[in-house]
Design a protein around this motif. Structure first.
Motif, PDB file in Angstrom:
ATOM      1  N   ASP A   1       0.839  -1.193   0.000  1.00 20.14           N
ATOM      2  CA  ASP A   1       0.000   0.000   0.000  1.00 20.14           C
ATOM      3  C   ASP A   1       0.878   1.249   0.000  1.00 20.14           C
ATOM      4  O   ASP A   1       2.109   1.159  -0.018  1.00 20.14           O
ATOM      5  CB  ASP A   1      -0.997  -0.011   1.160  1.00 20.14           C
ATOM      6  CG  ASP A   1      -0.362   0.145   2.536  1.00 20.14           C
ATOM      7  OD1 ASP A   1       0.872   0.365   2.638  1.00 20.14           O
ATOM      8  OD2 ASP A   1      -1.097   0.045   3.537  1.00 20.14           O
ATOM      9  N   LYS A   2       0.260   2.419   0.006  1.00 17.69           N
ATOM     10  CA  LYS A   2       1.022   3.670  -0.080  1.00 17.69           C
ATOM     11  C   LYS A   2       1.888   3.925   1.145  1.00 17.69           C
ATOM     12  O   LYS A   2       2.816   4.728   1.097  1.00 17.69           O
ATOM     13  CB  LYS A   2       0.087   4.853  -0.330  1.00 17.69           C
ATOM     14  CG  LYS A   2      -0.846   5.166   0.815  1.00 17.69           C
ATOM     15  CD  LYS A   2      -1.734   6.329   0.480  1.00 17.69           C
ATOM     16  CE  LYS A   2      -2.684   6.606   1.650  1.00 17.69           C
ATOM     17  NZ  LYS A   2      -3.540   7.737   1.376  1.00 17.69           N
ATOM     18  N   GLU A   3       1.606   3.251   2.243  1.00 22.25           N
ATOM     19  CA  GLU A   3       2.402   3.396   3.464  1.00 22.25           C
ATOM     20  C   GLU A   3       3.503   2.343   3.548  1.00 22.25           C
ATOM     21  O   GLU A   3       4.092   2.134   4.605  1.00 22.25           O
ATOM     22  CB  GLU A   3       1.482   3.328   4.680  1.00 22.25           C
ATOM     23  CG  GLU A   3       0.484   4.462   4.707  1.00 22.25           C
ATOM     24  CD  GLU A   3      -0.667   4.217   5.674  1.00 22.25           C
ATOM     25  OE1 GLU A   3      -0.755   3.119   6.251  1.00 22.25           O
ATOM     26  OE2 GLU A   3      -1.475   5.146   5.838  1.00 22.25           O
ATOM     27  N   GLN A   4       3.735   1.641   2.450  1.00 29.44           N
ATOM     28  CA  GLN A   4       4.748   0.600   2.313  1.00 29.44           C
ATOM     29  C   GLN A   4       4.509  -0.588   3.245  1.00 29.44           C
ATOM     30  O   GLN A   4       5.455  -1.217   3.707  1.00 29.44           O
ATOM     31  CB  GLN A   4       6.151   1.183   2.489  1.00 29.44           C
ATOM     32  CG  GLN A   4       6.481   2.195   1.406  1.00 29.44           C
ATOM     33  CD  GLN A   4       7.861   2.788   1.550  1.00 29.44           C
ATOM     34  OE1 GLN A   4       8.378   2.931   2.655  1.00 29.44           O
ATOM     35  NE2 GLN A   4       8.454   3.140   0.430  1.00 29.44           N
TER      36      GLN A   4
ATOM     37  N   ARG B   1       1.797   4.472 -13.646  1.00 33.47           N
ATOM     38  CA  ARG B   1       2.971   3.937 -12.955  1.00 33.47           C
ATOM     39  C   ARG B   1       3.959   3.344 -13.950  1.00 33.47           C
ATOM     40  O   ARG B   1       5.156   3.541 -13.833  1.00 33.47           O
ATOM     41  CB  ARG B   1       2.569   2.875 -11.940  1.00 33.47           C
ATOM     42  CG  ARG B   1       1.935   3.421 -10.681  1.00 33.47           C
ATOM     43  CD  ARG B   1       1.542   2.303  -9.731  1.00 33.47           C
ATOM     44  NE  ARG B   1       2.626   1.392  -9.439  1.00 33.47           N
ATOM     45  CZ  ARG B   1       3.569   1.587  -8.516  1.00 33.47           C
ATOM     46  NH1 ARG B   1       3.555   2.666  -7.789  1.00 33.47           N
ATOM     47  NH2 ARG B   1       4.510   0.685  -8.313  1.00 33.47           N
TER      48      ARG B   1
END
Length: 73
Positions: A18-21, A60
């Motif tokens: 996710d975007k928070e790794q 991406r």
């Protein structure tokens, strides 16, 4: 709506980030048909269904291609 990126496949699991790794292991049987590494997945919060976000995936891949071209020129 949460977004995940398929990082890699390990056996019967897709390892997604996710975007928070943070990483998540999702069974490949739960993925949308044709999902592959690098695809961006939308997670429906209410139902938990996964869909491929074709637009975000293309963005991406385009960005990665530009960086690759810049590095290897």
């Amino acid at each position: 709506m949460k977004m995940l990126v398929i990082d890699r496949f390990e056996g019967t699991y897709a390892i997604c980030e996710d975007k928070e790794q943070k990483f998540f292991a999702i069974e490949t049987s739960e993925l949308p048909q044709g999902a592959r590494e690098g695809d961006v997945l939308n997670v429906d919060d209410a139902e938990g269904t996964l869909t491929i976000n074709a637009e975000a995936t293309a963005q991406r891949r385009s960005k990665a291609k530009k960086l690759q071209d810049k590095l290897f020129q």
